[in-house]
Design an enzyme around this catalytic site. Structure first.
Site, mmCIF file in Angstrom:
data_model
loop_
_atom_site.group_PDB
_atom_site.id
_atom_site.type_symbol
_atom_site.label_atom_id
_atom_site.label_comp_id
_atom_site.label_asym_id
_atom_site.label_seq_id
_atom_site.Cartn_x
_atom_site.Cartn_y
_atom_site.Cartn_z
ATOM 1 N N ASP A 1 0.846 -1.189 0.000
ATOM 2 C CA ASP A 1 0.000 0.000 0.000
ATOM 3 C C ASP A 1 0.883 1.242 0.000
ATOM 4 O OD1 ASP A 1 -2.288 1.467 -0.052
ATOM 5 O OD2 ASP A 1 -2.849 1.142 2.030
ATOM 6 N N HIS B 1 -3.455 14.046 1.048
ATOM 7 C CA HIS B 1 -3.730 13.161 2.185
ATOM 8 C C HIS B 1 -2.544 13.153 3.143
ATOM 9 C CE1 HIS B 1 -4.976 9.659 4.475
ATOM 10 N NE2 HIS B 1 -3.884 9.002 4.116
ATOM 11 N N GLU C 1 -10.637 4.151 3.806
ATOM 12 C CA GLU C 1 -9.700 4.867 2.943
ATOM 13 C C GLU C 1 -10.055 4.572 1.489
ATOM 14 O OE1 GLU C 1 -5.726 5.627 5.613
ATOM 15 O OE2 GLU C 1 -5.593 4.196 3.963
ATOM 16 N N GLU D 1 -9.268 4.188 -2.159
ATOM 17 C CA GLU D 1 -8.046 3.897 -2.911
ATOM 18 C C GLU D 1 -8.364 3.167 -4.218
ATOM 19 O OE1 GLU D 1 -4.786 2.248 -0.776
ATOM 20 O OE2 GLU D 1 -5.509 2.927 1.193
ATOM 21 N N ASP E 1 -8.957 0.499 2.326
ATOM 22 C CA ASP E 1 -7.987 0.095 3.338
ATOM 23 C C ASP E 1 -8.524 0.514 4.707
ATOM 24 O OD1 ASP E 1 -5.647 -0.827 4.520
ATOM 25 O OD2 ASP E 1 -4.602 1.075 4.259
ATOM 26 N N ARG F 1 -7.822 4.149 13.474
ATOM 27 C CA ARG F 1 -6.906 5.278 13.657
ATOM 28 C C ARG F 1 -6.299 5.327 15.053
ATOM 29 N NH1 ARG F 1 -5.696 6.258 8.524
ATOM 30 N NH2 ARG F 1 -7.475 6.968 7.284
ATOM 31 N N GLN G 1 -3.655 2.652 15.121
ATOM 32 C CA GLN G 1 -2.576 3.108 14.240
ATOM 33 C C GLN G 1 -1.707 4.175 14.909
ATOM 34 O OE1 GLN G 1 -4.092 4.872 10.655
ATOM 35 N NE2 GLN G 1 -2.083 5.200 9.754
ATOM 36 N N LYS H 1 -4.257 -1.735 10.432
ATOM 37 C CA LYS H 1 -4.601 -1.897 9.019
ATOM 38 C C LYS H 1 -4.881 -3.352 8.629
ATOM 39 C CE LYS H 1 -3.463 2.361 7.418
ATOM 40 N NZ LYS H 1 -4.262 3.201 6.502
ATOM 41 N N THR I 1 -9.135 -5.475 4.354
ATOM 42 C CA THR I 1 -8.943 -4.596 3.207
ATOM 43 C C THR I 1 -9.886 -5.068 2.112
ATOM 44 O OG1 THR I 1 -6.596 -4.279 3.745
ATOM 45 C CG2 THR I 1 -7.296 -3.698 1.508
ATOM 46 N N GLU J 1 -9.439 12.891 7.702
ATOM 47 C CA GLU J 1 -9.267 14.213 7.096
ATOM 48 C C GLU J 1 -10.560 15.023 7.121
ATOM 49 O OE1 GLU J 1 -7.035 14.315 3.264
ATOM 50 O OE2 GLU J 1 -7.137 12.135 3.489
#
Length: 441
Positions: free
Chosen positions: A138, A145, A210, A212, A244, A248, A251, A264, A268, A384
Site C-alpha cells: 500500500d 492526504h 480509505e 483507494e 484500506d 486510527r 494506528q 490496518k 482490506t 481528514e
C-alpha cells in the site's frame, strides 16, 4: 502506453442493449474482468462485465467464439478459477483478448445467439478476490492526504522530507483482503490518548475507511532485475477499487517507528471488477509536478510518463448508517476526488517497488493509498474530513459521524468521463461495519 484502437470507438455499440445506456458502468468499451460463480451452487470461473450481465469466458471458449475471434490465442487461462494464469500471459495476449471480446460483443456479431446463452445475472452471482494475492503493498501517493494527516499526527513536521523524493509504502497483509460485500469486524487493539505513556486494550473507537485504487500485477520480474519505468505499465493488468479500513487509534499508538500493523491488517476490501489499463487509455492525463518541487530521480522519470502517466478517474465515497437503511434512505456521498491529483503515478510505483531488486509476481496487489484532492471536502477518509474527529459530519437521518459506527455501510465508486469517449465505470466496493467480537482472551 497502448495506442487507442477500435475498441475505444465511442460510437461502437453492443448487441446487449443495457451496455449502450449513457450511464452504464460496463459498455463494450470497458469489458472488466472478475472471478464469480453464477449462483450459490456454481463453480468459480472468470467473467467479463457487459451491460447488466456477466459473460462466462469458459462458456465462450467452449462454444468456439474466442478461438474464432483470436486464432492461436491460448484459451486455457480463460477456463481457470482465478485470474492468475491470465495475468501471467502478458500485455500482448491481454490486448488480443480485448480485441476479440469487443468484436464478439459488438452489434452485428454473428456470435450473439451462442453468447447470449453464456450470460449471467450479477445479482444472483457470488464473487471472490479476482487473484490469489501473494503480496500486497500500500503506497501513499496523495500529497494532499499525506499533508493533512501529517498535520494531525506530526504538527511540527506534517510532510516528511523524503515524501517528494520517493513513493512511500508499507507491506500489507494479503490474507485479510476481502471481496466487496464482506462485512468488516471492528478490531480490538492497544489505544492510547495523545500524551499517554500507557495504553488500554479496547475495541477501536476511531474506525475509518480509505478511498483507494489498486493495481493487479501481471508478469513479474526476476529477483534482482528491476523493472524500468518505461516498461512498468507492461506489468500491470488493470485497476480495482480498494478500501484500506483503518483503526486510527490503534494506528496512532503503533505506527512509530515502523509504520502500520494491526491498525490496518484486520480487513482490506476490493471491488470484484478489474478494469484493464487498455480500457483506460482514453483517460490519460499529463503527470504534473509543481515547478519548485524536486525533479524525480532518473529511474522515476520518463517523457511518456510526463505526457500521460496520470489517469483521470473520478472517485467517490458513499456512507449509509443502519438507521438510514431502516428508514429507506439512500446512501449519501460524503466526498469525491480524482486520481489524477496523486503525487506519484502508477508507473513510478512499479519502478520504485522493484528498483532494489524486489521480484513482483502475477497477482500481486499494489494500492495507491488514500486518494484525496486539494480541497478538504475532497478528502478520501474521515480522519481528514472531520479533522481528526474535531468536526462532525452530518448525515441525512440527523445523526453525526466523526468515525464509523457499527452498522455503517461504506461504498466506494469510480468512473471515467471525457468528451469523445464512452463512460467507463468500476462498479462498487462495499463493506458494512460489524460490532467487535467478545473480549479476546
Amino acid at each position: 502506453m497502448s495506442p487507442l484502437d477500435t475498441t475505444h470507438d465511442p460510437a461502437r455499440r453492443s448487441w446487449l442493449e443495457s451496455a449502450n445506456a449513457a450511464n452504464a458502468d460496463f459498455p463494450v468499451q470497458n469489458l472488466p474482468f472478475a472471478v464469480y460463480a453464477p449462483d450459490r451452487a456454481g463453480d468459480w470461473r472468470i467473467g467479463v462485465a457487459i451491460g447488466d450481465r456477466i459473460l462466462d469466458l469458459r462458456a465462450a471458449v467452449h462454444c468456439g467464439a474466442i478461438g474464432a475471434a483470436a486464432p492461436g490465442l491460448d484459451t486455457a487461462p480463460l477456463c481457470a478459477d482465478s485470474l492468475d494464469p491470465l495475468l501471467a500471459c502478458g500485455h500482448a495476449a491481454w490486448r488480443r483478448l480485448r480485441l476479440a471480446l469487443c468484436g464478439l460483443l459488438s452489434a452485428g456479431s454473428a456470435w450473439q445467439p451462442r453468447l447470449g446463452t453464456a450470460l449471467h445475472d450479477p445479482a444472483l452471482a457470488r464473487f471472490r478476490v479476482p487473484a490469489r494475492v501473494g503480496d500486497y503493498t500500500d503506497f501513499f501517493t496523495s500529497i494532499h492526504h499525506a499533508a493533512r494527516v501529517g498535520e494531525l499526527l506530526r504538527p511540527e513536521q506534517p510532510l516528511l522530507p523524503n515524501y517528494k523524493w520517493l513513493p512511500i509504502a508499507y507491506h500489507g497483509r494479503a490474507s485479510s483482503i476481502l471481496i466487496s460485500g464482506t462485512p468488516v469486524v471492528r478490531p480490538w487493539g492497544q489505544l492510547a490518548a495523545r500524551g499517554a505513556t500507557e495504553p488500554r486494550f479496547a475495541p477501536s473507537a476511531r474506525l475509518d475507511y480509505e478511498l483507494e485504487l489498486a493495481a493487479f500485477i501481471g508478469p513479474g520480474n526476476a529477483l534482482g532485475s528491476p523493472i524500468g519505468i518505461g516498461q512498468a505499465e507492461e506489468h500491470v493488468f488493470g485497476l480495482c477499487l480498494l478500501n484500506d479500513w483503518s483503526a486510527r487509534d490503534i494506528q496512532a499508538w503503533e505506527y512509530q517507528p515502523l509504520g502500520p500493523f494491526l491498525g490496518k491488517s484486520f480487513g482490506t476490501s476490493v471491488s470484484p471488477w478489474v478494469v484493464t489499463l487498455d480500457a483506460l487509455q482514453p483517460f490519460r492525463s499529463p503527470w504534473l509536478r509543481a515547478p519548485d518541487d524536486p525533479a524525480p530521480l532518473p529511474y522515476l522519470d520518463d517523457p511518456t510518463v510526463r505526457r500521460g502517466g496520470a489517469l483521470d478517474i473520478t472517485l467517490a465515497v458513499q456512507l449509509r448508517s443502519a438507521a438510514m437503511r431502516a428508514a429507506g434512505l439512500a446512501a449519501v456521498t460524503v466526498s469525491t476526488s480524482n486520481a489524477r491529483d496523486a503525487y506519484w503515478c502508477l508507473a513510478q510505483l512499479v519502478a520504485h517497488h522493484t528498483v532494489a531488486g524486489c521480484n513482483l509476481r502475477a497477482g500481486d496487489l499494489l494500492a495507491t493509498g488514500t486518494q484525496s484532492g486539494p480541497l478538504r471536502e475532497q478528502s478520501g477518509c474521515l480522519l481528514e474530513l472531520t479533522q481528526g474527529g474535531s468536526k462532525a459530519l452530518a448525515l441525512p437521518d440527523g445523526s453525526q459521524r466523526r468515525f464509523l459506527e457499527d452498522g455503517d455501510e461504506v461504498t466506494l465508486r469510480a468512473w471515467c468521463e471525457r468528451g469523445g469517449a464512452r463512460r467507463i465505470g468500476f462498479g462498487d466496493c462495499t463493506g458494512t461495519v460489524l460490532p467487535a467480537i467478545d473480549t479476546p482472551r
